[in-house]
Scaffold this motif. Sequence first.
Motif, PDB file in Angstrom:
ATOM      1  N   ALA A  33       0.833  -1.207   0.000  1.00 51.59           N
ATOM      2  CA  ALA A  33       0.000   0.000   0.000  1.00 51.59           C
ATOM      3  C   ALA A  33       0.866   1.254   0.000  1.00 51.59           C
ATOM      4  O   ALA A  33       0.579   2.225  -0.718  1.00 51.59           O
ATOM      5  CB  ALA A  33      -0.931   0.000   1.207  1.00 51.59           C
ATOM      6  N   ASP A  38      -2.153   2.486  -2.995  1.00 52.12           N
ATOM      7  CA  ASP A  38      -3.488   1.892  -3.014  1.00 52.12           C
ATOM      8  C   ASP A  38      -3.936   1.625  -1.584  1.00 52.12           C
ATOM      9  O   ASP A  38      -3.514   0.649  -0.946  1.00 52.12           O
ATOM     10  CB  ASP A  38      -3.459   0.585  -3.809  1.00 52.12           C
ATOM     11  N   VAL A  39      -4.790   2.508  -1.051  1.00 56.34           N
ATOM     12  CA  VAL A  39      -5.261   2.379   0.332  1.00 56.34           C
ATOM     13  C   VAL A  39      -6.725   1.936   0.373  1.00 56.34           C
ATOM     14  O   VAL A  39      -7.473   2.284   1.276  1.00 56.34           O
ATOM     15  CB  VAL A  39      -5.068   3.702   1.111  1.00 56.34           C
ATOM     16  N   HIS A  60      -3.717  -7.050  -1.954  1.00 58.71           N
ATOM     17  CA  HIS A  60      -3.922  -6.453  -3.268  1.00 58.71           C
ATOM     18  C   HIS A  60      -3.720  -7.539  -4.328  1.00 58.71           C
ATOM     19  O   HIS A  60      -2.813  -8.380  -4.212  1.00 58.71           O
ATOM     20  CB  HIS A  60      -2.904  -5.342  -3.519  1.00 58.71           C
TER      21      HIS A  60
END
Length: 468
Positions: A33, A38-39, A60
């Motif tokens: 992340a 990408d949170v 992910h």
Amino acid sequence: MDTISNRTFDELKVGDSASLARTLTRADIELFAVMSGDVNPAHLDEDYARSSMFHEVIAHGMWSGALISTVLGTQLPGPGTIYLGQSLRFLRPVGLGDTVTVLLAVARLDPDKHRVTLDCTVTNQHGQQVATGTAEVIAPIDKVARPRIALPEVRLRERGGRYRALLAAAQDAPRVPTAVVHPVDTVSLLGAVEAAREGLITPVLVGPETKIRQAAELANVDLAPYRIVPTAHSHAAADAAVALARTGEVGAIMKGALHTEELMHAVVARDTGLRTGRRISHVFALDVPTYPRPLLLTDAAINIYPTLEDKRDIVRNAIGLAHALGIAAPRVAILSALETVYPKIASTIEAAALCKMADRGQIEGAILDGPMAFDLAVSEEAARTKGFVSPVAGRADILVVPDLEAGNMLAKQLEYLAEAQVAGIVLGARVPIMLTSRADGPLARLASCALASLLVRHSTGSAVIGSS
């Protein structure tokens, strides 16, 4: 030394394969992340994840893709490979603790362009397919063997994580009516308002009303919900706040845009102040990312050169705060330059005397040891190396410094070199006093309010936050 080598195009044949197994940890998800940005809460927010279709935090999707890239770049074909394309189909999620195995197999070779197509399969520990796809690369034509590069150690540190736990614990405590002294700038006013919004305090704004309203206008704050006690200037604001505490109208005091000594002059006034039978002292509550527990540091703001009798009260005040945080038997390190009593260094003698006071019941509710050098107080490894045996060594909850200069320098070193969050509070008066600074961030200001709230709640005998 470990090396990585490749397989050149001429060495490859259809059916050649390589694999890699990896168990998913929370650190893997957090690092991915951080790297990608990408949170998505499906990967990071446990509460959200429980309500999702998978009912748990998952990796992910491209974490599996990254493992495929690892095999391509380090094994098959290995160093010198040029990645051209990748197709992937995700079949099921990967959860924390799942072990995935990435298997790559050569499916097609193009001698004219040295291109290689590989089938990619990712399976979990149950043999179920997690992802499938194909990769296309240009294979190296020259043989390469290189030492494997040692990667730097990565430690994920959440600044202020313990403060957020502190705020969560204080949510159930009653709001503390708090006199906010001279909040005539946006920083101090917003700090009080934010604490009110978090349900920690009920602010009573004490100071020149015109200036308070000007600050509110600049900060776009509606003052309608808050009581204002008008005064002519900051000195009068300090006196009025203390008077409110003496009559029980407020249960805490918060410093605004005035000097600490100006506020404390009113607090310690012999006939009109907030003195008790105990010496007033200051405690910094520190959230140090590199230290495994909350840390209290005293006294770094009030008592310049405390006497032995002063230090007894300083220690007792800090122990009381630790109890309010749920630390039933805090470990107290009495700091000095040495861990032995040395007559030419007065702080070593006072440290030994404080420990004897604890043995005789003059200081209760904690485990004391000292004199103790700072490294021994916070590092079990340092204590082992030096052969220093103590129940406090390496596990201190409270650091008691020799004097204000040492404490102030230590607190600032931890803040600016160890990325510690620092929140201060004054103890030993009739009510807790939050000494906020213009340099304090919003989280530190809220933490000071939470400390006051928990201290008030602790008077009813309810402890809330523990320490390992």
